[in-house]
Every structure is written in structure tokens, then in C-alpha cells.
Enzyme design. Structure first.
Site, PDB file in Angstrom:
ATOM      1  N   GLU A 291       0.855  -1.187   0.000  1.00  0.00           N
ATOM      2  CA  GLU A 291       0.000   0.000   0.000  1.00  0.00           C
ATOM      3  C   GLU A 291       0.890   1.235   0.000  1.00  0.00           C
ATOM      4  O   GLU A 291       1.697   1.422   0.916  1.00  0.00           O
ATOM      5  CB  GLU A 291      -0.940  -0.037   1.205  1.00  0.00           C
ATOM      6  CG  GLU A 291      -2.009  -1.098   1.029  1.00  0.00           C
ATOM      7  CD  GLU A 291      -2.686  -1.046  -0.338  1.00  0.00           C
ATOM      8  OE1 GLU A 291      -3.152   0.048  -0.727  1.00  0.00           O
ATOM      9  OE2 GLU A 291      -2.724  -2.073  -1.036  1.00  0.00           O
ATOM     10  N   CYS A 325      -1.839   9.407   3.621  1.00  0.00           N
ATOM     11  CA  CYS A 325      -1.813   8.988   2.217  1.00  0.00           C
ATOM     12  C   CYS A 325      -3.082   9.454   1.519  1.00  0.00           C
ATOM     13  O   CYS A 325      -3.098   9.672   0.325  1.00  0.00           O
ATOM     14  CB  CYS A 325      -1.674   7.479   2.128  1.00  0.00           C
ATOM     15  SG  CYS A 325      -2.953   6.617   3.051  1.00  0.00           S
TER      16      CYS A 325
HETATM   17  P1  NAD Z   1       8.558   4.911   3.730  1.00  0.00           P
HETATM   18  O1  NAD Z   1       8.290   4.233   2.441  1.00  0.00           O
HETATM   19  O2  NAD Z   1       9.699   5.816   3.814  1.00  0.00           O
HETATM   20  O3  NAD Z   1       8.765   3.800   4.885  1.00  0.00           O
HETATM   21  C1  NAD Z   1       7.803   2.812   5.139  1.00  0.00           C
HETATM   22  C2  NAD Z   1       8.457   1.635   5.836  1.00  0.00           C
HETATM   23  O4  NAD Z   1       9.375   1.009   4.929  1.00  0.00           O
HETATM   24  C3  NAD Z   1       9.284   2.038   7.051  1.00  0.00           C
HETATM   25  O5  NAD Z   1       9.126   1.060   8.060  1.00  0.00           O
HETATM   26  C4  NAD Z   1      10.697   2.027   6.506  1.00  0.00           C
HETATM   27  O6  NAD Z   1      11.670   1.831   7.495  1.00  0.00           O
HETATM   28  C5  NAD Z   1      10.625   0.855   5.562  1.00  0.00           C
HETATM   29  N1  NAD Z   1      11.664   0.831   4.521  1.00  0.00           N
HETATM   30  C6  NAD Z   1      12.323   1.883   3.971  1.00  0.00           C
HETATM   31  N2  NAD Z   1      13.187   1.451   3.039  1.00  0.00           N
HETATM   32  C7  NAD Z   1      13.061   0.109   2.984  1.00  0.00           C
HETATM   33  C8  NAD Z   1      13.678  -0.912   2.205  1.00  0.00           C
HETATM   34  N3  NAD Z   1      14.585  -0.633   1.270  1.00  0.00           N
HETATM   35  N4  NAD Z   1      13.309  -2.202   2.408  1.00  0.00           N
HETATM   36  C9  NAD Z   1      12.366  -2.505   3.329  1.00  0.00           C
HETATM   37  N5  NAD Z   1      11.753  -1.588   4.108  1.00  0.00           N
HETATM   38  C10 NAD Z   1      12.092  -0.298   3.926  1.00  0.00           C
HETATM   39  O7  NAD Z   1       7.190   5.650   4.136  1.00  0.00           O
HETATM   40  P2  NAD Z   1       6.880   6.560   5.417  1.00  0.00           P
HETATM   41  O8  NAD Z   1       7.572   7.866   5.279  1.00  0.00           O
HETATM   42  O9  NAD Z   1       7.070   5.776   6.663  1.00  0.00           O
HETATM   43  O10 NAD Z   1       5.308   6.769   5.235  1.00  0.00           O
HETATM   44  C11 NAD Z   1       4.761   7.718   4.371  1.00  0.00           C
HETATM   45  C12 NAD Z   1       4.346   7.097   3.061  1.00  0.00           C
HETATM   46  O11 NAD Z   1       3.433   6.035   3.304  1.00  0.00           O
HETATM   47  C13 NAD Z   1       3.613   8.068   2.152  1.00  0.00           C
HETATM   48  O12 NAD Z   1       4.029   7.862   0.835  1.00  0.00           O
HETATM   49  C14 NAD Z   1       2.151   7.680   2.342  1.00  0.00           C
HETATM   50  O13 NAD Z   1       1.324   8.047   1.272  1.00  0.00           O
HETATM   51  C15 NAD Z   1       2.266   6.202   2.494  1.00  0.00           C
HETATM   52  N6  NAD Z   1       1.106   5.615   3.172  1.00  0.00           N
HETATM   53  C16 NAD Z   1       0.248   4.856   2.431  1.00  0.00           C
HETATM   54  C17 NAD Z   1      -0.877   4.321   3.025  1.00  0.00           C
HETATM   55  C18 NAD Z   1      -1.849   3.470   2.234  1.00  0.00           C
HETATM   56  O14 NAD Z   1      -2.686   2.807   2.838  1.00  0.00           O
HETATM   57  N7  NAD Z   1      -1.771   3.468   0.921  1.00  0.00           N
HETATM   58  C19 NAD Z   1      -1.126   4.554   4.386  1.00  0.00           C
HETATM   59  C20 NAD Z   1      -0.212   5.315   5.111  1.00  0.00           C
HETATM   60  C21 NAD Z   1       0.915   5.842   4.494  1.00  0.00           C
END
Ligand code: NAD
Length: 536
Positions: A291, A325
Site C-alpha cells: 500500500e 496517504c
Molecule cells: P517509507 O516508504 O519511507 O517507509 C515505510 C516503511 O518502509 C518504514 O518502516 C521504513 O523503514 C521501511 N523501509 C524503507 N526502506 C526500505 C527498504 N529498502 N526495504 C524494506 N523496508 C524499507 O514511508 P513513510 O515515510 O514511513 O510513510 C509515508 C508514506 O506512506 C507516504 O508515501 C504515504 O502516502 C504512504 N502511506 C500509504 C498508506 C496506504 O494505505 N496506501 C497509508 C499510510 C501511508
């Protein structure tokens, strides 16, 4: 308890009414109690074993960065084999645990969270910078996920084949997948983190939980609650760590059967790619539930309740500072009402009060200096592409990461600030000429998460129903605030795999269906047919 809940329909957890003086007092008392517990150090927990690492993750209050919320061990790639071994060791026993027992763990967790909701709200305020209502919505959604998935697991367990062939006994079971990596974002550090975990474990999988480095303490407090209710060791392994280090290692691990991820498009696509690469020794295709981000639009038609539309746009764009999001980052407004809309919008946005979320200001800080820099950079881009109406700068307040609510007007539909996810309090107002044009603009990004239409014309709503390409579409209401059960959540296109969290199809993603056909009349009495197995 589990069997009796089937007769109690799911009801969304009500939100607290902070205008009630008693509730307000309780929330203030909880904030004080949690503030006294800030700065504690939490362990990495793998298979019930508590581990300390040399490297640490320090989580701070984004409103007052000098205040440490929690100190965490930093799992590195070197911890991936142990986490996998523990989750694998726990898997057979947990998969064979009756679904009713697994459901009871979720219900017990929901019960305790409900009892402690003011405390959980406070953790969310200190760690994620949520005001009281936003924190309470996160906690309520967490309770909803636990209650909803508990019922869904029982429903899935009772699945039957639509057809019984003559002379056969036909059954359909949903069995667990194996060990999953659960990788949540920081912005719903309770609901999304616990929701993905709960869905995975109630269906009989075991989990390596890697919370976001920006909000690991809420996850640590939740994990402590799982330990308190006696969840067997190894069913959930608590592993805070950097995404590109531990996160990437666990995604790539040949024994990781599935990855439940919520976060940005960039990381989601990296996970998709890594998971698709078959590793030596891998015996299955990894499943990914991804997501991702959004660039969400609200269409404001010429014929609508304009005041209501402005309120909806403001709440969707600036609630939790646009760090959802589902946040509206594009208002697509018909030319015939554009000027009036902008005047009303200006008035409402100017009235937003910004300050420490612990004092319950509507608008708080962004999560980190990195997030603040990204948003300020986009604001510079916006200045070169369109006209800045309001905001546009950082706000100094106890070192917190504040950016003023920002509105750009006369934004071209193909400007960068109109197409790229900013994830902050920045709204682009775009002029449209008629509904066809508005729909065309609304569909011109690579995302497809949420959207809304304000109009009093039913025929336009009918068109949007078919032509507005998003996973969560709202009419004459804001585009944030999805409720579990009512608004199954997930987006199209680059917004992800449309998993529909909080919906009737979600748990299927954590299972595989097993069809069993037995020809009747060929068993000895000793081998009588089993009507019910070990559950999911
Ligand atoms: P992010 O993608 O930076 O991080 C999300 C998670 O992924 C964190 O736990 C992070 O440590 C981990 N991560 C980062 N790099 C990784 C890698 N290479 N391999 C595995 N894991 C890794 O996102 P964020 O800043 O925590 O959250 C904000 C984002 O999330 C925004 O883009 C928002 O739109 C999205 N979001 C989407 C939904 C949805 O339901 N579609 C809901 C909430 C947030």
C-alpha cells in the site's frame, strides 16, 4: 469469547469527545503519565529473547526534538537470520492453534487497548505529533482492525465450497502462508502497524515486525501488550531497524513468504522488485501486499454547497498537516466558482492554529527534519510553477519541525506540485472548465488512492462513480477518515496493490486456499472424515 462474538456485530470504536470536560481531563492526565515515561530504552525481541545492540534508534518528539520519546535497539541485516529462525520455529504450532484461540488474542488486545486508549493516544501525540483527535482516530482504528479481523477470521474459517458434487465431500480451507515481514509507515504507527500484524497472525502466520524508525515506540508499547496477553514467543518478533538495512534484508530473505508493506511508492516498488527475485533455496513465489502513496484530488463542481466543499478540502488537506496517504493535495475547482472558493479557502486556512499537539493545536509539526526539508523544497518548486497564496515557510517553535499551512493557486494540472506526492501541508488549487475537464485532471497522476467530488448534480456523481479512477471515492464529504468495514482501504495504480485493508477481502491476502475433495464411501471407520481441522 471467540464463538460468542459471531453474534455481536462489528461496530466502529466511537471517537472521544474532547469537548466533554471529564474526557479532556482524562486525556491531560494520560499525557502527563506518558510524559513521565518518555526516554525509556526498549529491547529487540526475537523468539522471546531480549537483545541489545550497540547501534540505537532514538525517537524524538517532533514538536520538541530535545525530548526523547524512546530509545530502541537497531536490528541490522545480521539479525535477519535469527528473526527468521524464530518466526519459523513458532510457525507450525501457531498455524495449528485453533482459529478461535488466535481470535481471542486479538479480542483481548482490543479490550486492553480500549481500556488504555488515553495512554495510547498520548504515545501517538508525543511520538508522531498527532493532536488529540488525530491520535484518538489512530487508536480507534487500531481497535477496529483487531475487532474486524477477529470476526473475519472466523468467517473465513467457516468457508464452504459453493457446490457439493454428488458422491464427494467438498471442502475449502484457507491456510496460512508462513513467515511474513510486516513493514509499516510512521504516519499511522498504531493502526496500520497493528492492523497488518493482526491480519497476518490471526490467519496463522508468524511475523517479523519492523516498525518505522520514525515511530518505533508506539509499536514497542503494542508489542509489550502482546507479551502481556501471552502471545506465544516467536509469533511476533519485534525488530526495529533501518529500512534499507534490516528491512531490505528481511524482504530479500529466501524464507520470507510474504511482505505486508505500507509506505511510499519508492520503497514499495523496491520491495516489489526485491521480492520478485527468486533467491537460492526459495520454494515459493513471495506474496507482496503493498500500500503506497497518493496524490489525492477533490473536485469542486460549479453546483455544490461551497461552504461544505471548502470545509472538506481544508480538513482533507491540513488534517494532521497533510501527512496522510489520503490527504487532499489537489483541489480541482470549476472556473465559475473559482474566485469565491479561493476567498473562502483563504479565510479558513488563515484561521488554522499551529502549535504543540500535546496542547491540542489543530496543526502540529512534520515528523522529522528530513520531511520538513522535502516539503520546503517542494514549496520552492511550487513558487516557480504557480502563485503562492498562503504559508510557504517553516515556523520556529521549540525546535519543532513546523511548516505553515501552504496554498498554491492557479496551479497548472501538470506542474510537479500537482503530480508528485509531497506528504505535507501543501495544497495545489487547479482551475477546471467543466466536469469533463475536472475528471481529466483528477485522473492525470500515476496514483489512484482517494478522491472526492462535491456536487449537487447526481448525474455527475454517477459519472465519477465510473470514471474517477481511485480506490476510495467519496461524494460530498472529505477524502480522509476511512472507517474500517465501511470504507475498505487501498489504491489503484502506483498507490499500491489495492489490498482493501479493513474490508472483506483483506485476510485472503494472508492465506492460501486449499480445496479438498473426498470420494465418499471409501474410508474405514477408523479413518473417519474430519469435519473440522486445525482452523485456518
Ligand atoms: P517509507 O516508504 O519511507 O517507509 C515505510 C516503511 O518502509 C518504514 O518502516 C521504513 O523503514 C521501511 N523501509 C524503507 N526502506 C526500505 C527498504 N529498502 N526495504 C524494506 N523496508 C524499507 O514511508 P513513510 O515515510 O514511513 O510513510 C509515508 C508514506 O506512506 C507516504 O508515501 C504515504 O502516502 C504512504 N502511506 C500509504 C498508506 C496506504 O494505505 N496506501 C497509508 C499510510 C501511508
Amino acid at each position: 469469547m471467540a464463538t460468542s462474538i459471531t453474534s455481536v456485530p462489528f461496530v466502529n470504536e466511537p471517537f472521544l469527545d474532547f469537548s466533554n470536560p471529564e474526557i479532556k481531563r482524562e486525556q491531560q492526565a494520560a499525557l502527563e503519565a506518558v510524559e513521565a515515561r518518555l526516554g525509556h530504552e526498549y529491547d529487540l525481541v526475537i523468539g522471546g529473547k531480549r537483545i541489545q545492540t550497540t547501534a540505537k534508534i532514538t525517537s524524538v518528539n517532533p514538536a520538541r526534538p530535545a525530548q526523547v520519546v524512546g530509545i530502541h535497539q537497531a536490528a541490522g541485516p545480521e539479525h535477519a537470520p535469527a528473526a527468521m529462525a524464530a518466526a519459523q520455529a513458532a510457525f507450525p504450532g501457531w498455524a495449528a492453534t485453533p482459529v478461535q484461540t488466535r481470535v481471542e488474542y486479538l479480542l483481548r488486545a482490543a479490550e486492553l487497548i480500549r481500556e488504555r486508549k488515553y495512554l495510547f493516544n498520548s504515545w501517538l501525540t508525543f511520538e508522531a505529533g498527532k493532536n488529540w483527535a488525530e491520535a484518538d482516530a489512530d487508536t480507534a482504528e487500531c481497535i477496529d482492525f483487531l475487532e474486524f479481523y477477529a470476526r473475519e477470521a472466523l468467517r473465513l474459517d467457516a468457508a464452504t465450497t459453493p457446490i457439493q458434487l454428488p458422491g464427494e465431500h467438498n471442502t475449502l480451507r484457507y491456510v496460512p502462508l508462513g513467515v511474513g515481514a510486516v513493514i509499516p509507515p510512521w504516519n499511522f504507527p498504531f493502526a496500520i502497524m497493528a492492523g497488518m500484524t493482526a491480519a497476518a497472525i490471526v490467519t496463522g502466520n508468524t511475523v517479523i515486525l519492523k516498525p518505522s524508525v520514525d515511530a518505533p515506540t508506539v509499536a514497542a508499547v503494542f508489542f509489550a501488550l502482546l507479551e502481556e496477553i501471552g502471545l506465544p514467543d516467536g509469533v511476533v518478533n519485534f525488530c526495529p531497524g533501518e529500512g534499507p538495512g534490516f528491512g531490505a534484508a528481511i524482504v530479500a530473505h529466501p524464507q520470507t513468504r510474504f511482505i505486508a508493506f505500507t509506505g511510499s511508492k519508492k520503497v514499495g516498488l523496491e520491495i516489489h522488485e526485491s521480492a520478485a527475485k527468486t533467491q537460492p533455496g526459495q520454494r515459493f513465489i513471495k506474496r507482496t501486499v503493498l500500500e503506497m502513496g497518493g496524490k489525492d484530488s477533490i473536485i469542486v463542481d460549479a453546483n455544490c454547497d461551497l461552504a461544505m466543499a471548502v470545509d472538506g478540502v481544508v480538513a482533507s488537506a491540513f488534517g494532521f498537516n497533510g501527512q496522510k496517504c489520503s490527504a487532499c493535495s489537489r483541489a480541482i475547482v470549476d472556473a465559475s466558482i473559482y474566485d469565491e472558493f479561493v476567498d473562502l479557502l483563504k479565510e479558513k486556512v488563515e484561521a488554522i492554529k499551529q502549535g504543540d499537539p500535546a496542547e491540542n493545536f489543530y496543526s502540529g509539526p512534520l515528523i522529522s527534519p528530513v520531511a520538513m526539508r522535502r516539503v520546503l523544497d517542494y514549496i520552492e518548486v511550487g513558487k516557480s510553477e504557480s502563485r503562492l497564496l498562503l504559508g510557504g515557510e517553516s515556523v520556529s517553535n521549540e525546535g519543532g519541525f513546523y511548516v505553515a499551512p501552504t496554498v498554491f493557486v492557479d496551479v497548472p494540472a501538470t506542474a510537479r506540485i500537482a503530480l508528485e506526492e509531497i506528504f505535507g501541508p501543501v495544497l495545489a488549487v487547479i482551475k477546471s472548465n467543466g466536469f469533463d475537464h475536472a475528471l481529466e485532471i483528477a485522473n492525470n497522476t500515476e496514483y489512484g488512492l482517494t478522491g472526492a467530488v462535491y456536487t449537487s448534480d447526481r448525474s455527475l456523481l454517477d459519472r465519477a462513480r465510473n470514471e474517477f479512477q481511485v480506490g476510495n471515492l467519496y461524494f460530498n464529504r472529505k477524502c480522509t477518515g476511512a472507517m474500517v468495514g465501511a470504507h475498505p482501504f487501498g489504491g489503484f495504480n502506483m498507490s499500491g496493490t489495492d489490498s482493501k485493508a479493513g474490508g472483506p477481502d483483506y485476510l485472503l491476502l494472508f492465506t492460501q486456499g486449499k480445496s479438498i475433495a473426498e470420494k465418499l464411501g471409501h474410508t474405514t471407520p477408523a479413518g473417519e472424515r474430519q469435519e473440522s481441522g486445525p482452523g485456518l
